[in-house]
Design a protein around this motif. Structure first.
Motif, PDB file in Angstrom:
ATOM      1  N   UNK A 101       6.132  -0.544  -8.207  1.00 11.21           N
ATOM      2  CA  UNK A 101       4.951  -1.415  -8.222  1.00 11.21           C
ATOM      3  C   UNK A 101       3.659  -0.613  -8.367  1.00 11.21           C
ATOM      4  N   UNK A 102       3.681   0.657  -7.949  1.00  6.65           N
ATOM      5  CA  UNK A 102       2.454   1.448  -7.888  1.00  6.65           C
ATOM      6  C   UNK A 102       2.223   2.321  -9.118  1.00  6.65           C
ATOM      7  N   UNK A 103       3.169   2.335 -10.051  1.00  5.52           N
ATOM      8  CA  UNK A 103       3.003   3.168 -11.238  1.00  5.52           C
ATOM      9  C   UNK A 103       1.985   2.539 -12.169  1.00  5.52           C
ATOM     10  N   UNK A 104       0.988   3.309 -12.507  1.00  5.61           N
ATOM     11  CA  UNK A 104      -0.109   2.829 -13.337  1.00  5.61           C
ATOM     12  C   UNK A 104       0.249   3.033 -14.803  1.00  5.61           C
ATOM     13  N   UNK A 147       2.940  11.343 -12.476  1.00  5.43           N
ATOM     14  CA  UNK A 147       2.728   9.912 -12.659  1.00  5.43           C
ATOM     15  C   UNK A 147       1.333   9.517 -12.201  1.00  5.43           C
ATOM     16  N   UNK A 148       0.693   8.643 -12.990  1.00  6.81           N
ATOM     17  CA  UNK A 148      -0.550   8.030 -12.542  1.00  6.81           C
ATOM     18  C   UNK A 148      -0.193   6.830 -11.675  1.00  6.81           C
ATOM     19  N   UNK A 149      -0.727   6.778 -10.472  1.00  6.26           N
ATOM     20  CA  UNK A 149      -0.376   5.698  -9.547  1.00  6.26           C
ATOM     21  C   UNK A 149      -1.629   5.005  -9.036  1.00  6.26           C
ATOM     22  N   UNK A 185       0.848  -1.193   0.000  1.00  7.08           N
ATOM     23  CA  UNK A 185       0.000   0.000   0.000  1.00  7.08           C
ATOM     24  C   UNK A 185       0.883   1.242   0.000  1.00  7.08           C
ATOM     25  N   UNK A 186       0.445   2.242  -0.748  1.00  8.69           N
ATOM     26  CA  UNK A 186       1.180   3.495  -0.860  1.00  8.69           C
ATOM     27  C   UNK A 186       0.299   4.653  -0.425  1.00  8.69           C
ATOM     28  N   UNK A 187       0.832   5.501   0.462  1.00 10.01           N
ATOM     29  CA  UNK A 187       0.191   6.761   0.829  1.00 10.01           C
ATOM     30  C   UNK A 187       1.133   7.873   0.384  1.00 10.01           C
ATOM     31  N   UNK A 188       0.798   8.605  -0.682  1.00  8.38           N
ATOM     32  CA  UNK A 188       1.689   9.658  -1.171  1.00  8.38           C
ATOM     33  C   UNK A 188       1.872  10.771  -0.145  1.00  8.38           C
ATOM     34  N   UNK A 189       2.976  11.479  -0.255  1.00 10.84           N
ATOM     35  CA  UNK A 189       3.241  12.600   0.639  1.00 10.84           C
ATOM     36  C   UNK A 189       2.128  13.638   0.551  1.00 10.84           C
ATOM     37  N   UNK A 190       1.883  14.301   1.678  1.00 12.41           N
ATOM     38  CA  UNK A 190       0.897  15.377   1.793  1.00 12.41           C
ATOM     39  C   UNK A 190      -0.528  14.916   1.482  1.00 12.41           C
ATOM     40  N   UNK A 191      -0.810  13.648   1.707  1.00 10.55           N
ATOM     41  CA  UNK A 191      -2.160  13.126   1.530  1.00 10.55           C
ATOM     42  C   UNK A 191      -2.850  13.053   2.888  1.00 10.55           C
ATOM     43  N   UNK A 192      -4.024  13.646   3.005  1.00  8.96           N
ATOM     44  CA  UNK A 192      -4.812  13.532   4.230  1.00  8.96           C
ATOM     45  C   UNK A 192      -5.227  12.071   4.395  1.00  8.96           C
ATOM     46  N   UNK A 193      -4.893  11.463   5.523  1.00  9.30           N
ATOM     47  CA  UNK A 193      -5.110  10.020   5.664  1.00  9.30           C
ATOM     48  C   UNK A 193      -5.489   9.659   7.095  1.00  9.30           C
TER      49      UNK A 193
END
Length: 288
Positions: A167-170, A100-102, A63-71
Protein backbone atom coordinates in the motif's frame (compact mmCIF):
# COMPACT_ATOMS: atom_id res chain seq x y z
CA UNK A 1 14.38 0.40 -7.89
CA UNK A 2 14.03 -3.32 -7.32
CA UNK A 3 14.34 -5.31 -10.54
CA UNK A 4 11.16 -6.96 -11.87
CA UNK A 5 10.68 -10.28 -10.10
CA UNK A 6 13.18 -9.55 -7.34
CA UNK A 7 10.44 -8.30 -5.02
CA UNK A 8 9.32 -11.95 -4.82
CA UNK A 9 12.67 -12.76 -3.19
CA UNK A 10 12.21 -10.34 -0.29
CA UNK A 11 12.63 -12.23 2.98
CA UNK A 12 9.99 -11.24 5.55
CA UNK A 13 10.33 -11.79 9.30
CA UNK A 14 7.47 -10.85 11.63
CA UNK A 15 8.26 -9.97 15.25
CA UNK A 16 5.16 -8.46 16.81
CA UNK A 17 1.55 -7.96 15.82
CA UNK A 18 -1.57 -7.28 17.87
CA UNK A 19 -4.42 -4.86 18.49
CA UNK A 20 -4.10 -2.46 21.41
CA UNK A 21 -5.46 0.69 22.99
CA UNK A 22 -3.09 3.30 24.41
CA UNK A 23 -3.47 6.56 26.28
CA UNK A 24 -1.36 9.60 27.03
CA UNK A 25 1.40 7.33 28.35
CA UNK A 26 2.11 6.57 24.65
CA UNK A 27 4.48 9.51 24.44
CA UNK A 28 8.04 8.78 23.35
CA UNK A 29 10.75 10.60 21.43
CA UNK A 30 14.02 9.77 19.64
CA UNK A 31 13.22 6.08 19.11
CA UNK A 32 15.03 4.08 16.43
CA UNK A 33 13.94 0.49 15.78
CA UNK A 34 15.74 -2.17 13.73
CA UNK A 35 12.46 -3.26 12.18
CA UNK A 36 9.72 -1.50 10.21
CA UNK A 37 6.31 -0.80 11.69
CA UNK A 38 2.83 -0.58 10.16
CA UNK A 39 -0.12 0.81 12.11
CA UNK A 40 -3.82 0.69 11.26
CA UNK A 41 -5.66 3.26 13.36
CA UNK A 42 -9.24 2.36 14.28
CA UNK A 43 -10.13 5.02 16.89
CA UNK A 44 -8.74 8.14 18.53
CA UNK A 45 -6.08 10.65 17.63
CA UNK A 46 -2.31 10.77 17.87
CA UNK A 47 0.89 11.70 16.06
CA UNK A 48 4.06 10.10 14.81
CA UNK A 49 7.15 12.15 14.05
CA UNK A 50 9.42 10.22 11.65
CA UNK A 51 12.60 12.23 11.10
CA UNK A 52 10.88 15.13 12.93
CA UNK A 53 8.06 15.32 10.36
CA UNK A 54 4.72 15.42 12.19
CA UNK A 55 2.03 13.08 10.79
CA UNK A 56 -1.41 13.05 12.37
CA UNK A 57 -2.80 9.56 13.03
CA UNK A 58 -6.40 9.23 11.82
CA UNK A 59 -8.89 6.36 12.00
CA UNK A 60 -9.17 4.40 8.78
CA UNK A 61 -5.58 5.07 7.70
CA UNK A 62 -2.42 2.97 7.52
CA UNK A 63 0.97 4.36 8.61
CA UNK A 64 4.47 3.09 7.93
CA UNK A 65 7.64 3.84 9.92
CA UNK A 66 10.62 2.35 8.04
CA UNK A 67 13.36 0.57 9.95
CA UNK A 68 16.12 2.72 11.46
CA UNK A 69 14.01 5.88 11.24
CA UNK A 70 14.31 8.33 14.13
CA UNK A 71 10.71 8.68 15.32
CA UNK A 72 8.56 10.09 18.10
CA UNK A 73 5.05 9.02 19.19
CA UNK A 74 2.24 10.92 20.90
CA UNK A 75 -1.34 10.03 21.84
CA UNK A 76 -3.74 12.94 22.46
CA UNK A 77 -6.18 11.06 24.74
CA UNK A 78 -6.94 7.54 23.52
CA UNK A 79 -5.80 5.61 20.48
CA UNK A 80 -6.87 2.16 19.24
CA UNK A 81 -4.67 0.52 16.65
CA UNK A 82 -3.44 -2.65 15.02
CA UNK A 83 0.35 -2.78 14.85
CA UNK A 84 2.85 -4.88 12.95
CA UNK A 85 6.63 -5.03 13.49
CA UNK A 86 8.59 -6.80 10.76
CA UNK A 87 11.95 -6.96 9.01
CA UNK A 88 12.66 -7.38 5.33
CA UNK A 89 15.79 -8.10 3.33
CA UNK A 90 16.89 -8.92 -0.20
CA UNK A 91 19.26 -11.75 -1.16
CA UNK A 92 22.08 -9.30 -1.96
CA UNK A 93 21.78 -7.57 1.41
CA UNK A 94 20.27 -4.36 0.06
CA UNK A 95 17.55 -2.51 1.95
CA UNK A 96 14.13 -2.12 0.34
CA UNK A 97 13.92 1.54 1.32
CA UNK A 98 17.14 2.28 -0.56
CA UNK A 99 15.40 1.21 -3.75
CA UNK A 100 11.70 2.03 -3.44
CA UNK A 101 9.94 5.37 -3.25
CA UNK A 102 7.38 5.10 -0.45
CA UNK A 103 4.72 7.17 1.25
CA UNK A 104 4.09 6.91 4.99
CA UNK A 105 0.32 7.48 5.14
CA UNK A 106 -2.36 5.83 3.01
CA UNK A 107 -6.10 5.37 3.36
CA UNK A 108 -6.79 1.77 4.37
CA UNK A 109 -8.73 -0.48 2.03
CA UNK A 110 -11.74 -2.33 3.47
CA UNK A 111 -9.81 -5.60 3.22
CA UNK A 112 -6.91 -4.28 5.33
CA UNK A 113 -8.84 -4.62 8.59
CA UNK A 114 -9.57 -8.26 7.71
CA UNK A 115 -5.92 -8.82 6.83
CA UNK A 116 -4.85 -7.60 10.28
CA UNK A 117 -7.51 -9.72 11.96
CA UNK A 118 -6.32 -12.78 10.05
CA UNK A 119 -2.69 -11.98 10.87
CA UNK A 120 -3.55 -11.94 14.58
CA UNK A 121 -5.61 -15.12 14.26
CA UNK A 122 -2.70 -17.15 12.87
CA UNK A 123 -0.09 -15.40 15.07
CA UNK A 124 -1.85 -15.14 18.44
CA UNK A 125 1.27 -14.95 20.64
CA UNK A 126 3.20 -12.07 19.04
CA UNK A 127 1.86 -9.16 21.06
CA UNK A 128 4.29 -6.78 22.75
CA UNK A 129 4.77 -7.43 26.46
CA UNK A 130 5.56 -3.74 27.00
CA UNK A 131 5.19 -0.66 24.80
CA UNK A 132 7.72 1.46 26.69
CA UNK A 133 11.14 1.24 24.98
CA UNK A 134 12.84 1.69 28.34
CA UNK A 135 11.20 -1.54 29.56
CA UNK A 136 10.83 -3.63 26.44
CA UNK A 137 14.10 -5.54 26.20
CA UNK A 138 15.83 -7.06 23.22
CA UNK A 139 15.09 -10.69 24.15
CA UNK A 140 11.34 -10.07 23.85
CA UNK A 141 11.35 -9.67 20.10
CA UNK A 142 14.25 -11.88 19.08
CA UNK A 143 12.59 -15.05 20.33
CA UNK A 144 9.46 -14.56 18.22
CA UNK A 145 10.93 -16.29 15.19
CA UNK A 146 8.80 -17.53 12.30
CA UNK A 147 11.17 -20.41 11.55
CA UNK A 148 9.51 -22.51 14.26
CA UNK A 149 6.00 -22.02 12.87
CA UNK A 150 4.23 -24.33 10.40
CA UNK A 151 5.02 -23.68 6.75
CA UNK A 152 1.44 -22.69 5.91
CA UNK A 153 1.45 -20.07 8.70
CA UNK A 154 4.78 -18.66 7.50
CA UNK A 155 3.56 -18.46 3.91
CA UNK A 156 0.24 -16.81 4.77
CA UNK A 157 1.90 -14.39 7.20
CA UNK A 158 4.44 -13.27 4.59
CA UNK A 159 1.67 -12.86 2.02
CA UNK A 160 -0.37 -10.65 4.34
CA UNK A 161 2.62 -8.49 5.25
CA UNK A 162 3.52 -8.02 1.60
CA UNK A 163 -0.06 -6.95 0.84
CA UNK A 164 -0.03 -4.38 3.63
CA UNK A 165 3.45 -3.15 2.71
CA UNK A 166 2.44 -2.76 -0.95
CA UNK A 167 0.00 0.00 0.00
CA UNK A 168 2.92 2.35 0.71
CA UNK A 169 4.87 1.94 -2.54
CA UNK A 170 4.80 5.19 -4.45
CA UNK A 171 4.28 4.17 -8.06
CA UNK A 172 4.36 7.80 -9.31
CA UNK A 173 8.15 7.96 -9.03
CA UNK A 174 8.87 4.28 -9.63
CA UNK A 175 9.84 4.59 -13.30
CA UNK A 176 12.23 7.50 -12.67
CA UNK A 177 13.83 5.73 -9.74
CA UNK A 178 14.20 2.56 -11.76
CA UNK A 179 16.11 4.30 -14.53
CA UNK A 180 18.34 6.25 -12.15
CA UNK A 181 19.16 3.54 -9.67
CA UNK A 182 19.47 0.61 -12.02
CA UNK A 183 21.92 2.42 -14.27
CA UNK A 184 23.92 4.43 -11.74
CA UNK A 185 23.55 3.62 -8.08
CA UNK A 186 22.61 -0.05 -7.67
CA UNK A 187 26.20 -1.31 -7.90
CA UNK A 188 27.19 1.26 -5.27
CA UNK A 189 24.51 0.01 -2.88
CA UNK A 190 25.65 -3.58 -3.39
CA UNK A 191 29.31 -2.69 -2.90
CA UNK A 192 28.62 -0.69 0.27
CA UNK A 193 26.43 -3.46 1.70
CA UNK A 194 29.11 -6.10 1.06
CA UNK A 195 32.09 -4.04 2.31
CA UNK A 196 30.77 -2.20 5.37
CA UNK A 197 33.51 -3.70 7.55
CA UNK A 198 36.27 -2.45 5.24
CA UNK A 199 37.55 0.95 4.20
CA UNK A 200 35.31 2.22 1.38
CA UNK A 201 36.88 4.76 -0.94
CA UNK A 202 34.70 7.18 -2.88
CA UNK A 203 36.96 6.92 -5.93
CA UNK A 204 36.35 3.14 -5.98
CA UNK A 205 32.58 3.76 -5.97
CA UNK A 206 33.00 6.33 -8.75
CA UNK A 207 34.93 3.79 -10.79
CA UNK A 208 32.03 1.36 -10.47
CA UNK A 209 29.76 4.04 -11.89
CA UNK A 210 32.31 4.91 -14.62
CA UNK A 211 32.48 8.60 -13.77
CA UNK A 212 34.64 11.12 -11.94
CA UNK A 213 34.56 11.39 -8.17
CA UNK A 214 32.99 14.87 -8.28
CA UNK A 215 30.26 13.82 -10.71
CA UNK A 216 29.60 10.65 -8.74
CA UNK A 217 29.24 12.59 -5.46
CA UNK A 218 26.80 15.07 -7.04
CA UNK A 219 24.65 12.35 -8.60
CA UNK A 220 24.71 10.21 -5.45
CA UNK A 221 23.41 13.12 -3.38
CA UNK A 222 20.77 13.93 -6.01
CA UNK A 223 19.40 10.39 -5.83
CA UNK A 224 19.79 9.62 -2.11
CA UNK A 225 19.75 13.07 -0.52
CA UNK A 226 23.10 12.29 1.14
CA UNK A 227 26.76 12.50 0.27
CA UNK A 228 28.38 9.05 -0.17
CA UNK A 229 30.25 9.02 3.16
CA UNK A 230 27.15 10.19 5.04
CA UNK A 231 25.21 7.31 3.48
CA UNK A 232 27.99 4.82 4.30
CA UNK A 233 28.14 5.95 7.93
CA UNK A 234 24.37 5.69 8.22
CA UNK A 235 24.46 2.10 6.95
CA UNK A 236 27.28 1.28 9.36
CA UNK A 237 25.30 2.65 12.28
CA UNK A 238 22.22 0.68 11.20
CA UNK A 239 24.34 -2.47 11.33
CA UNK A 240 25.74 -1.42 14.71
CA UNK A 241 22.21 -0.90 16.05
CA UNK A 242 21.27 -4.40 14.95
CA UNK A 243 24.36 -5.92 16.59
CA UNK A 244 23.79 -3.97 19.81
CA UNK A 245 20.38 -5.48 20.45
CA UNK A 246 20.88 -8.95 18.94
CA UNK A 247 24.35 -9.85 20.25
CA UNK A 248 26.53 -9.40 23.32
CA UNK A 249 29.49 -8.12 21.29
CA UNK A 250 31.64 -5.49 22.97
CA UNK A 251 31.53 -1.93 21.67
CA UNK A 252 35.08 -2.33 20.40
CA UNK A 253 34.16 -5.45 18.44
CA UNK A 254 31.06 -3.79 16.98
CA UNK A 255 33.07 -0.76 15.89
CA UNK A 256 35.45 -3.11 14.08
CA UNK A 257 32.65 -5.18 12.53
CA UNK A 258 31.03 -2.04 11.12
CA UNK A 259 34.18 -0.61 9.56
CA UNK A 260 35.04 2.28 11.89
CA UNK A 261 38.74 2.94 12.27
CA UNK A 262 38.42 3.79 15.96
CA UNK A 263 35.94 3.20 18.75
CA UNK A 264 35.91 6.92 19.56
CA UNK A 265 34.90 7.80 15.99
CA UNK A 266 32.26 5.05 16.04
CA UNK A 267 30.75 6.47 19.24
CA UNK A 268 30.73 10.02 17.86
CA UNK A 269 28.98 9.04 14.61
CA UNK A 270 26.54 6.80 16.51
CA UNK A 271 25.50 9.71 18.75
CA UNK A 272 25.15 12.03 15.77
CA UNK A 273 22.84 9.66 13.89
CA UNK A 274 20.99 7.95 16.76
CA UNK A 275 20.82 10.86 19.22
CA UNK A 276 22.08 8.56 21.98
CA UNK A 277 25.22 6.61 22.82
CA UNK A 278 25.68 2.96 21.82
CA UNK A 279 25.44 2.00 25.50
CA UNK A 280 22.12 3.82 25.89
CA UNK A 281 20.77 2.24 22.72
CA UNK A 282 21.64 -1.26 23.92
CA UNK A 283 20.15 -0.62 27.34
CA UNK A 284 16.74 0.44 26.02
CA UNK A 285 16.68 -2.12 23.22
CA UNK A 286 16.12 0.51 20.54
CA UNK A 287 12.44 -0.40 20.41
CA UNK A 288 8.92 0.95 20.76
Amino acid sequence: MISPGLIDKVNIQVYNTAKCAVGQEWNYSNIISPFSRIYLITEGEGYILPDNNMIKLKPGYLYLVPSYTLCGYHCVEKLSQYYLHFSHSLPDGLKIFDQLAITQEVKAMPIDLHLFERLLEINPTLCLKHSDPNVYKKSSWKKNQMEHRPNNVQLETEGIIKQLFSRFINSDNAEVLQLQKQSFIKKSFEYISNHLYEEIRIDALANLACCSTDHYTRQFKKITGMRPMEFINRKRIEKAQELLITTTMSQKKISEETGFNSQQYYTRIFKKISDCSPEQYRKMGGLI
